[in-house]
Design an enzyme around this catalytic site. Sequence first.
Site, mmCIF file in Angstrom:
data_model
loop_
_atom_site.group_PDB
_atom_site.id
_atom_site.type_symbol
_atom_site.label_atom_id
_atom_site.label_comp_id
_atom_site.label_asym_id
_atom_site.label_seq_id
_atom_site.Cartn_x
_atom_site.Cartn_y
_atom_site.Cartn_z
ATOM 1 N N LYS A 159 1.121 -1.295 0.090
ATOM 2 C CA LYS A 159 -0.070 0.096 -0.051
ATOM 3 C C LYS A 159 0.683 1.377 0.025
ATOM 4 C CE LYS A 159 -0.597 -0.206 5.119
ATOM 5 N NZ LYS A 159 -1.680 0.134 6.127
ATOM 6 N N LEU A 183 8.138 0.151 -2.696
ATOM 7 C CA LEU A 183 8.529 -1.117 -1.853
ATOM 8 C C LEU A 183 9.429 -0.924 -1.033
ATOM 9 C CD1 LEU A 183 8.429 -3.168 -5.432
ATOM 10 C CD2 LEU A 183 6.737 -3.127 -3.431
ATOM 11 N N SER A 214 5.258 -4.432 11.217
ATOM 12 C CA SER A 214 4.813 -3.968 12.557
ATOM 13 C C SER A 214 4.848 -2.529 12.774
ATOM 14 C CB SER A 214 5.997 -4.343 13.453
ATOM 15 O OG SER A 214 7.109 -3.775 13.041
ATOM 16 N N GLY A 245 15.973 3.904 20.354
ATOM 17 C CA GLY A 245 16.406 4.690 21.226
ATOM 18 C C GLY A 245 17.883 4.931 21.239
ATOM 19 N N GLU A 256 20.271 4.073 18.703
ATOM 20 C CA GLU A 256 20.583 4.488 17.395
ATOM 21 C C GLU A 256 20.100 5.854 17.247
ATOM 22 O OE1 GLU A 256 21.136 0.386 15.023
ATOM 23 O OE2 GLU A 256 19.381 1.843 14.349
ATOM 24 N N ALA A 297 15.100 -7.293 10.087
ATOM 25 C CA ALA A 297 14.737 -7.519 8.659
ATOM 26 C C ALA A 297 15.395 -8.893 8.118
ATOM 27 C CB ALA A 297 15.674 -6.418 7.920
ATOM 28 N N HIS A 329 46.426 -10.374 9.091
ATOM 29 C CA HIS A 329 47.110 -9.253 10.124
ATOM 30 C C HIS A 329 47.281 -7.994 9.532
ATOM 31 C CE1 HIS A 329 49.257 -7.412 13.582
ATOM 32 N NE2 HIS A 329 50.074 -7.198 12.724
HETATM 33 P P1 FAD Z 1 7.658 -4.447 7.102
HETATM 34 O O1 FAD Z 1 9.093 -3.933 6.609
HETATM 35 O O2 FAD Z 1 7.264 -3.638 8.072
HETATM 36 O O3 FAD Z 1 6.805 -4.682 5.882
HETATM 37 C C1 FAD Z 1 5.410 -4.509 5.935
HETATM 38 C C2 FAD Z 1 4.841 -3.807 4.693
HETATM 39 O O4 FAD Z 1 3.432 -4.142 4.643
HETATM 40 C C3 FAD Z 1 4.651 -2.283 4.798
HETATM 41 O O5 FAD Z 1 5.548 -1.729 3.832
HETATM 42 C C4 FAD Z 1 3.367 -2.071 4.675
HETATM 43 O O6 FAD Z 1 3.021 -0.969 4.252
HETATM 44 C C5 FAD Z 1 2.757 -3.277 3.902
HETATM 45 N N1 FAD Z 1 1.161 -3.443 4.468
HETATM 46 C C6 FAD Z 1 0.766 -3.614 5.740
HETATM 47 N N2 FAD Z 1 -0.474 -3.962 5.690
HETATM 48 C C7 FAD Z 1 -0.799 -3.996 4.237
HETATM 49 C C8 FAD Z 1 -2.215 -4.037 3.540
HETATM 50 N N3 FAD Z 1 -3.201 -4.466 4.220
HETATM 51 N N4 FAD Z 1 -2.124 -4.128 2.304
HETATM 52 C C9 FAD Z 1 -0.713 -3.932 1.672
HETATM 53 N N5 FAD Z 1 0.452 -3.541 2.380
HETATM 54 C C10 FAD Z 1 0.279 -3.759 3.596
HETATM 55 N N6 FAD Z 1 16.105 -4.180 11.409
HETATM 56 C C11 FAD Z 1 17.338 -4.777 11.240
HETATM 57 O O7 FAD Z 1 17.404 -6.019 11.059
HETATM 58 N N7 FAD Z 1 18.328 -3.914 10.951
HETATM 59 C C12 FAD Z 1 18.349 -2.529 11.187
HETATM 60 O O8 FAD Z 1 19.201 -1.959 11.112
HETATM 61 C C13 FAD Z 1 16.826 -2.117 11.688
HETATM 62 N N8 FAD Z 1 16.733 -0.668 11.709
HETATM 63 C C14 FAD Z 1 15.485 -0.336 12.080
HETATM 64 C C15 FAD Z 1 15.357 1.062 12.287
HETATM 65 C C16 FAD Z 1 13.943 1.603 12.486
HETATM 66 C C17 FAD Z 1 13.837 2.762 12.702
HETATM 67 C C18 FAD Z 1 12.873 0.642 12.702
HETATM 68 C C19 FAD Z 1 11.584 1.232 12.880
HETATM 69 C C20 FAD Z 1 13.247 -0.729 12.420
HETATM 70 C C21 FAD Z 1 14.258 -1.058 12.142
HETATM 71 N N9 FAD Z 1 14.593 -2.658 11.997
HETATM 72 C C22 FAD Z 1 16.088 -2.961 11.840
HETATM 73 C C23 FAD Z 1 13.322 -3.491 11.767
HETATM 74 C C24 FAD Z 1 13.090 -3.932 10.573
HETATM 75 O O9 FAD Z 1 12.465 -2.629 9.800
HETATM 76 C C25 FAD Z 1 11.963 -5.002 10.455
HETATM 77 O O10 FAD Z 1 12.126 -6.087 11.398
HETATM 78 C C26 FAD Z 1 11.349 -5.440 8.988
HETATM 79 O O11 FAD Z 1 11.144 -4.237 8.211
HETATM 80 C C27 FAD Z 1 10.290 -6.399 9.085
HETATM 81 O O12 FAD Z 1 10.116 -6.567 7.819
HETATM 82 P P2 FAD Z 1 8.558 -7.263 7.381
HETATM 83 O O13 FAD Z 1 8.677 -7.446 5.879
HETATM 84 O O14 FAD Z 1 8.050 -8.241 8.489
HETATM 85 O O15 FAD Z 1 7.544 -5.806 7.713
HETATM 86 P P1 NAI Z 2 13.208 -2.239 21.745
HETATM 87 O O1 NAI Z 2 12.708 -3.567 22.203
HETATM 88 O O2 NAI Z 2 14.644 -2.498 21.056
HETATM 89 O O3 NAI Z 2 13.616 -1.458 23.005
HETATM 90 C C1 NAI Z 2 12.577 -0.823 23.893
HETATM 91 C C2 NAI Z 2 13.153 -0.544 24.996
HETATM 92 O O4 NAI Z 2 12.068 0.283 25.721
HETATM 93 C C3 NAI Z 2 13.500 -1.471 26.018
HETATM 94 O O5 NAI Z 2 14.734 -1.520 26.657
HETATM 95 C C4 NAI Z 2 12.231 -1.790 26.909
HETATM 96 O O6 NAI Z 2 12.695 -2.070 28.316
HETATM 97 C C5 NAI Z 2 12.008 -0.088 27.014
HETATM 98 N N1 NAI Z 2 10.681 0.237 27.685
HETATM 99 C C6 NAI Z 2 9.329 -0.521 27.285
HETATM 100 N N2 NAI Z 2 8.340 0.332 27.809
HETATM 101 C C7 NAI Z 2 9.071 1.334 28.422
HETATM 102 C C8 NAI Z 2 8.422 2.556 29.084
HETATM 103 N N3 NAI Z 2 7.167 2.525 29.435
HETATM 104 N N4 NAI Z 2 9.052 3.450 29.502
HETATM 105 C C9 NAI Z 2 10.548 3.469 29.226
HETATM 106 N N5 NAI Z 2 11.157 2.329 28.642
HETATM 107 C C10 NAI Z 2 10.400 1.520 28.184
HETATM 108 O O7 NAI Z 2 12.340 -1.390 20.874
HETATM 109 P P2 NAI Z 2 12.612 -0.272 19.867
HETATM 110 O O8 NAI Z 2 13.849 0.583 20.270
HETATM 111 O O9 NAI Z 2 11.453 0.652 20.053
HETATM 112 O O10 NAI Z 2 12.770 -1.024 18.398
HETATM 113 C C11 NAI Z 2 11.670 -1.854 17.900
HETATM 114 C C12 NAI Z 2 12.437 -3.049 17.241
HETATM 115 O O11 NAI Z 2 12.739 -2.546 15.896
HETATM 116 C C13 NAI Z 2 13.778 -3.493 17.978
HETATM 117 O O12 NAI Z 2 13.384 -4.538 18.927
HETATM 118 C C14 NAI Z 2 14.334 -4.265 16.760
HETATM 119 O O13 NAI Z 2 13.593 -5.436 16.619
HETATM 120 C C15 NAI Z 2 13.912 -3.342 15.491
HETATM 121 N N6 NAI Z 2 14.998 -2.425 15.239
HETATM 122 C C16 NAI Z 2 16.207 -3.059 14.951
HETATM 123 C C17 NAI Z 2 17.395 -2.296 14.669
HETATM 124 C C18 NAI Z 2 18.606 -2.923 14.425
HETATM 125 O O14 NAI Z 2 18.584 -4.071 14.029
HETATM 126 N N7 NAI Z 2 19.825 -2.332 14.419
HETATM 127 C C19 NAI Z 2 17.386 -0.740 14.845
HETATM 128 C C20 NAI Z 2 16.062 -0.399 15.145
HETATM 129 C C21 NAI Z 2 14.818 -1.087 15.335
#
Ligand code: FAD
Ligand code: NAI
Length: 465
Positions: free
Chosen positions: A37, A41, A144, A184, A186, A320, A444
């Site tokens: 949506k 992509l 999510s 938080g 990053e 991801a 090394h």
């Molecule tokens: P998503 O990537 O969320 O894709 C789902 C897609 O489904 C979306 O584009 C949405 O628009 C679409 N969709 C939903 N409902 C519908 C519908 N009904 N019809 C059509 N389309 C729909 N993970 C890492 O491994 N490394 C990282 O460095 C990392 N950094 C992150 C940083 C941030 C700020 C955030 C928020 C997340 C990060 N993540 C990272 C987590 C990672 O983005 C997710 O784990 C990953 O995107 C999940 O993939 P997915 O395909 O399950 O879902």
């Molecule tokens: P997170 O689960 O990594 O961290 C959330 C933190 O908030 C935890 O430490 C938790 O104890 C705390 N918390 C929960 N409720 C709270 C409250 N009421 N008050 C204060 N602290 C509270 O979740 P975040 O950072 O939102 O990221 C979501 C997810 O996205 C990650 O778990 C990860 O799976 C993915 N992500 C991955 C990245 C990567 O791979 N580098 C980068 C960013 C996101």
Amino acid sequence: MAISESFDVIVIGGGPGGYICAIRAAQLGMKVACVEKRATLGGTCLNVGCIPSKALLQSSEEFFHATHALADHGVLVDGVKLDLARMQARKEEVVSANVKGVEFLFKKNKVVWVKGTARISAPGQVDVDGTSYTAKHIVIATGSESVPLPGVAVDERKIISSTGGLELAAVPKHLLVIGGGYIGLELGSVWRRLGAEVTVVEFLERIVPAMDGEVARHFQRALTKQGIKFRLGTKVTAARGGDDGVTLILEPAKGGVAEEMRADIVLVAIGRRPYTQGLGLAEVGVALDTRGCVQTDAHYATNIPGIHALGDAIAGPMLAHKAGEEGVALAEILAGQAGHVNYGVIPGVVYTAPEMASIGQTEEELKESGVAYNVGKFPFTANGRARAMGAMEGFVKILADAKTDKILGAHIIGPDAGTLIAELATAMEFGASAEDVARICHAHPTLNEAVKEAALAVADRALHI
Ligand code: FAD
Ligand code: NAI
């Protein structure tokens, strides 16, 4: 509704779980559509997650180096200035190139991108904005969304989610981050490097709760040295935004005296939850667990025949690469092959400086399960390459079974930890012992020598310390 087209597989969601599943299914000869949506992509990851956050982490680190580290290398640069608009524009360019790459891959593999919002109207049938499609297999890959915090309403202006945190047009004076997890730390690092005062309020008594405790404590000290302030064991119970900033009420997590705090911007990053809104799951009878994850069996099948799910929408780490691996496994299962994901060996990386990377079991998990283990540790202060780079913060820690020496977990804080952990992922996938890694000839001078030395240290025979 008339059926417009039939497919072998319709994947709902074009994120790393969905698009990889679609491509692999097409490679295996299936007729595949992917409904997305969003205007582009790549899902959360490419649009508002992994990729834009890493672009800003890289740019802010360049700025920090120019202002704080280059002089030590004898590189003198005067008048370094921040052009945040350019930094943000570069981030957009990086995102745009990546999402177009996925569109190209769809064309190359003949995956049909159906643009719009999907709803499962019946097993085998998906409606997209008034048009119906049928499929032998439906894959829920809808990802999510941020978990909301009661009393702290996100307006993406003063009180923001990660999406707002990637788009700020000015460096806040004081950024208050709620949640000491991946997002938080990053995004807190990005804005701290660009000059913001950053306070992280964390509910628990520690940051990054899923990571190894010793590494997390070192991580917190390293971030504190960079000027990030931590308020552990603290909760935010209310936040009120106005034109001049936000007033927050903080309380000890266990209860006690409340206090007021001011911030210019508040970032809510307390976790993410599966997004399945409007998909019609309740009507079709697809079961969810108590956390709202789509329930699946070991083959990613839901309780309704023909409907499968993966990625952030199901249980497990919201990463991801985990979603992508599930995409490949499910496509192969649908093609009659033996798709499989090894959940014991999924790396997690926080892309700060120093970076933090983790794979397998933590020391806390091993203690809890009563497994006898040996620990090998090696600091980057004793690694020649890290010293040459000026990046000596941190260490490599390997946990190996006390009886068999098999590597059970590895945790790295330091330069390029996310890349270094791949060596240990490979070792663990091959069931390697710490000695196996210790006997490999490492070039090394490389950072990977710290991995070898940590493996040697498991048997108390590190050479360079
Ligand atoms: P998503 O990537 O969320 O894709 C789902 C897609 O489904 C979306 O584009 C949405 O628009 C679409 N969709 C939903 N409902 C519908 C519908 N009904 N019809 C059509 N389309 C729909 N993970 C890492 O491994 N490394 C990282 O460095 C990392 N950094 C992150 C940083 C941030 C700020 C955030 C928020 C997340 C990060 N993540 C990272 C987590 C990672 O983005 C997710 O784990 C990953 O995107 C999940 O993939 P997915 O395909 O399950 O879902
Ligand atoms: P997170 O689960 O990594 O961290 C959330 C933190 O908030 C935890 O430490 C938790 O104890 C705390 N918390 C929960 N409720 C709270 C409250 N009421 N008050 C204060 N602290 C509270 O979740 P975040 O950072 O939102 O990221 C979501 C997810 O996205 C990650 O778990 C990860 O799976 C993915 N992500 C991955 C990245 C990567 O791979 N580098 C980068 C960013 C996101």
